[in-house]
Design a protein around this motif. Structure first.
Motif, PDB file in Angstrom:
ATOM      1  N   GLN A   1      21.489   5.145   3.746  1.00 24.16           N
ATOM      2  CA  GLN A   1      22.506   4.772   4.765  1.00 24.16           C
ATOM      3  C   GLN A   1      22.812   6.035   5.489  1.00 24.16           C
ATOM      4  O   GLN A   1      23.207   6.221   6.711  1.00 24.16           O
ATOM      5  CB  GLN A   1      23.734   4.501   4.201  1.00 24.16           C
ATOM      6  CG  GLN A   1      23.795   3.064   3.741  1.00 24.16           C
ATOM      7  CD  GLN A   1      24.777   2.427   3.166  1.00 24.16           C
ATOM      8  OE1 GLN A   1      26.057   2.577   3.667  1.00 24.16           O
ATOM      9  NE2 GLN A   1      24.712   1.921   1.978  1.00 24.16           N
TER      10      GLN A   1
ATOM     11  N   LEU B   1       9.608   0.190   7.249  1.00 23.82           N
ATOM     12  CA  LEU B   1      10.348  -0.159   8.396  1.00 23.82           C
ATOM     13  C   LEU B   1       9.789  -1.118   9.224  1.00 23.82           C
ATOM     14  O   LEU B   1       8.311  -1.046   9.237  1.00 23.82           O
ATOM     15  CB  LEU B   1      10.247   1.342   8.958  1.00 23.82           C
ATOM     16  CG  LEU B   1      11.037   2.414   8.437  1.00 23.82           C
ATOM     17  CD1 LEU B   1      10.801   3.657   9.390  1.00 23.82           C
ATOM     18  CD2 LEU B   1      12.415   2.109   8.221  1.00 23.82           C
TER      19      LEU B   1
ATOM     20  N   ALA C   1      18.579  -2.501  10.118  1.00 20.63           N
ATOM     21  CA  ALA C   1      17.760  -2.932   8.988  1.00 20.63           C
ATOM     22  C   ALA C   1      17.987  -4.472   8.915  1.00 20.63           C
ATOM     23  O   ALA C   1      19.061  -5.092   9.483  1.00 20.63           O
ATOM     24  CB  ALA C   1      18.548  -2.351   7.619  1.00 20.63           C
ATOM     25  N   THR C   2      17.135  -5.239   8.120  1.00 26.21           N
ATOM     26  CA  THR C   2      17.370  -6.570   7.869  1.00 26.21           C
ATOM     27  C   THR C   2      18.605  -6.775   6.883  1.00 26.21           C
ATOM     28  O   THR C   2      19.030  -6.217   6.134  1.00 26.21           O
ATOM     29  CB  THR C   2      16.272  -7.094   7.253  1.00 26.21           C
ATOM     30  OG1 THR C   2      15.962  -6.689   5.945  1.00 26.21           O
ATOM     31  CG2 THR C   2      14.791  -7.058   8.189  1.00 26.21           C
TER      32      THR C   2
ATOM     33  N   LEU D   1      18.453   3.580  11.365  1.00 24.14           N
ATOM     34  CA  LEU D   1      17.590   2.713  10.704  1.00 24.14           C
ATOM     35  C   LEU D   1      18.273   1.779   9.845  1.00 24.14           C
ATOM     36  O   LEU D   1      18.249   0.560   9.448  1.00 24.14           O
ATOM     37  CB  LEU D   1      16.707   3.411   9.666  1.00 24.14           C
ATOM     38  CG  LEU D   1      15.524   4.285  10.355  1.00 24.14           C
ATOM     39  CD1 LEU D   1      14.840   5.117   9.248  1.00 24.14           C
ATOM     40  CD2 LEU D   1      14.656   3.423  11.312  1.00 24.14           C
ATOM     41  N   TRP D   2      19.484   2.102   9.159  1.00 29.29           N
ATOM     42  CA  TRP D   2      20.330   1.312   8.428  1.00 29.29           C
ATOM     43  C   TRP D   2      20.984   0.280   9.357  1.00 29.29           C
ATOM     44  O   TRP D   2      21.071  -0.923   9.085  1.00 29.29           O
ATOM     45  CB  TRP D   2      21.346   2.258   7.549  1.00 29.29           C
ATOM     46  CG  TRP D   2      22.283   1.209   6.812  1.00 29.29           C
ATOM     47  CD1 TRP D   2      23.556   1.125   7.248  1.00 29.29           C
ATOM     48  CD2 TRP D   2      22.173   0.807   5.600  1.00 29.29           C
ATOM     49  NE1 TRP D   2      24.304   0.243   6.477  1.00 29.29           N
ATOM     50  CE2 TRP D   2      23.432   0.122   5.265  1.00 29.29           C
ATOM     51  CE3 TRP D   2      21.255   0.794   4.826  1.00 29.29           C
ATOM     52  CZ2 TRP D   2      23.526  -0.766   4.276  1.00 29.29           C
ATOM     53  CZ3 TRP D   2      21.346  -0.136   3.524  1.00 29.29           C
ATOM     54  CH2 TRP D   2      22.374  -0.730   3.335  1.00 29.29           C
TER      55      TRP D   2
ATOM     56  N   VAL E   1       9.972   1.490   0.254  1.00 30.51           N
ATOM     57  CA  VAL E   1      10.742   1.185   1.509  1.00 30.51           C
ATOM     58  C   VAL E   1       9.812   1.074   2.732  1.00 30.51           C
ATOM     59  O   VAL E   1       8.932   1.968   2.777  1.00 30.51           O
ATOM     60  CB  VAL E   1      11.908   2.089   1.572  1.00 30.51           C
ATOM     61  CG1 VAL E   1      12.714   1.762   2.934  1.00 30.51           C
ATOM     62  CG2 VAL E   1      12.774   2.256   0.603  1.00 30.51           C
TER      63      VAL E   1
ATOM     64  N   PHE F   1      17.973  -6.521   3.354  1.00 32.10           N
ATOM     65  CA  PHE F   1      17.747  -5.020   2.962  1.00 32.10           C
ATOM     66  C   PHE F   1      19.268  -4.630   2.673  1.00 32.10           C
ATOM     67  O   PHE F   1      19.649  -3.996   1.739  1.00 32.10           O
ATOM     68  CB  PHE F   1      17.131  -4.135   3.876  1.00 32.10           C
ATOM     69  CG  PHE F   1      16.835  -2.782   3.593  1.00 32.10           C
ATOM     70  CD1 PHE F   1      15.755  -2.412   2.973  1.00 32.10           C
ATOM     71  CD2 PHE F   1      17.682  -1.744   3.771  1.00 32.10           C
ATOM     72  CE1 PHE F   1      15.329  -1.232   2.430  1.00 32.10           C
ATOM     73  CE2 PHE F   1      17.479  -0.286   3.205  1.00 32.10           C
ATOM     74  CZ  PHE F   1      16.392  -0.121   2.614  1.00 32.10           C
ATOM     75  N   ARG F   2      20.009  -4.702   3.862  1.00 32.11           N
ATOM     76  CA  ARG F   2      21.442  -4.172   3.628  1.00 32.11           C
ATOM     77  C   ARG F   2      22.170  -4.953   2.545  1.00 32.11           C
ATOM     78  O   ARG F   2      22.947  -4.128   1.732  1.00 32.11           O
ATOM     79  CB  ARG F   2      22.127  -4.497   4.756  1.00 32.11           C
ATOM     80  CG  ARG F   2      21.878  -3.266   5.755  1.00 32.11           C
ATOM     81  CD  ARG F   2      22.769  -3.254   6.922  1.00 32.11           C
ATOM     82  NE  ARG F   2      22.272  -4.195   7.907  1.00 32.11           N
ATOM     83  CZ  ARG F   2      23.020  -4.353   9.202  1.00 32.11           C
ATOM     84  NH1 ARG F   2      24.179  -3.806   9.491  1.00 32.11           N
ATOM     85  NH2 ARG F   2      22.300  -5.280  10.031  1.00 32.11           N
TER      86      ARG F   2
ATOM     87  N   GLY G   1      13.965  -0.459  12.065  1.00 32.83           N
ATOM     88  CA  GLY G   1      15.101  -0.690  10.944  1.00 32.83           C
ATOM     89  C   GLY G   1      14.323  -0.914   9.523  1.00 32.83           C
ATOM     90  O   GLY G   1      13.025  -1.275   9.473  1.00 32.83           O
ATOM     91  N   TYR G   2      14.985  -0.613   8.311  1.00 35.10           N
ATOM     92  CA  TYR G   2      14.452  -0.830   7.081  1.00 35.10           C
ATOM     93  C   TYR G   2      14.362  -2.487   7.061  1.00 35.10           C
ATOM     94  O   TYR G   2      14.989  -3.300   7.389  1.00 35.10           O
ATOM     95  CB  TYR G   2      15.621  -0.487   6.214  1.00 35.10           C
ATOM     96  CG  TYR G   2      15.943   1.033   5.958  1.00 35.10           C
ATOM     97  CD1 TYR G   2      14.668   1.785   5.697  1.00 35.10           C
ATOM     98  CD2 TYR G   2      17.033   1.501   6.340  1.00 35.10           C
ATOM     99  CE1 TYR G   2      15.198   3.326   5.648  1.00 35.10           C
ATOM    100  CE2 TYR G   2      17.377   2.862   6.394  1.00 35.10           C
ATOM    101  CZ  TYR G   2      16.473   3.587   5.973  1.00 35.10           C
ATOM    102  OH  TYR G   2      16.981   5.026   5.955  1.00 35.10           O
ATOM    103  N   THR G   3      13.221  -2.843   6.432  1.00 37.73           N
ATOM    104  CA  THR G   3      12.614  -4.113   6.245  1.00 37.73           C
ATOM    105  C   THR G   3      12.449  -4.289   4.690  1.00 37.73           C
ATOM    106  O   THR G   3      13.288  -5.499   4.104  1.00 37.73           O
ATOM    107  CB  THR G   3      11.316  -4.429   6.992  1.00 37.73           C
ATOM    108  OG1 THR G   3      11.637  -3.758   8.355  1.00 37.73           O
ATOM    109  CG2 THR G   3      11.114  -5.730   6.815  1.00 37.73           C
TER     110      THR G   3
END
Length: 153
Positions: free
Chosen positions: A133, A70, A143-144, A139-140, A68, A147-148, A78-80
């Motif tokens: 999450q 960021l 997120a992109t 970060l969630w 994972v 990702f989500r 956020g998560y990428t």
């Protein structure tokens, strides 16, 4: 709450490539972050002799992992990226199997922001999705979309 220890970066330089990278493992019912995996020294790997063939591991259990990453977005960090990998571990015999080239390739794809969880079990996707999450909701939220949507099935 467990800290991810990631900083995220928008530029990938040799020294900074891994700053926004982490490994999340699903080992049975346990989901955890172990950044030692970046250098093949996660708690699952330490003390295990890795052999060239899965056939050489007497009682393997599959451990699913996901790299994972960021990255800083307009709305914040956020998560990428998210790319899966796996380990086969026989704890009693201290033997394991992993395809190192696959780990490295999947890591590289995650660093580049790719998301593809098609090789993960739906159970592991659900567990990691819940984990990411709740561990850091900010970060969630940042997120992109890719990702989500990968973790929101």
């Amino acid at each position: 709450m467990q800290k991810l220890n990631l900083t995220g970066t928008s530029k990938h330089q040799t020294d900074d490539q891994m700053k926004g990278l982490s490994a999340i493992f699903v080992d049975g019912d346990e989901v955890f972050v172990d950044n030692g995996a970046i250098h093949a020294k996660s708690r699952l790997e330490v003390g295990v002799k890795f052999v060239p063939s899965l056939d050489e591991v007497p009682n393997p259990r599959r451990v699913e992992g996901v790299w994972v990453t960021l990255k800083r977005q307009e709305s914040g960090l956020g998560y990428t990226g998210a790319m899966p990998f796996e380990l086969w571990i026989d704890s009693a015999n201290k033997l394991g199997y992993k395809k190192l080239s696959d780990h490295v390739n999947q890591m590289d794809k995650a660093v580049r922001g790719q998301v593809d969880l098609s090789r993960m079990s739906s159970e592991a996707i659900q567990k990691v999705g819940q984990y990411v999450q709740t561990i850091r909701p900010d970060l969630w939220e940042n997120a992109t979309d890719a990702f989500r949507s990968a973790f929101s099935s």
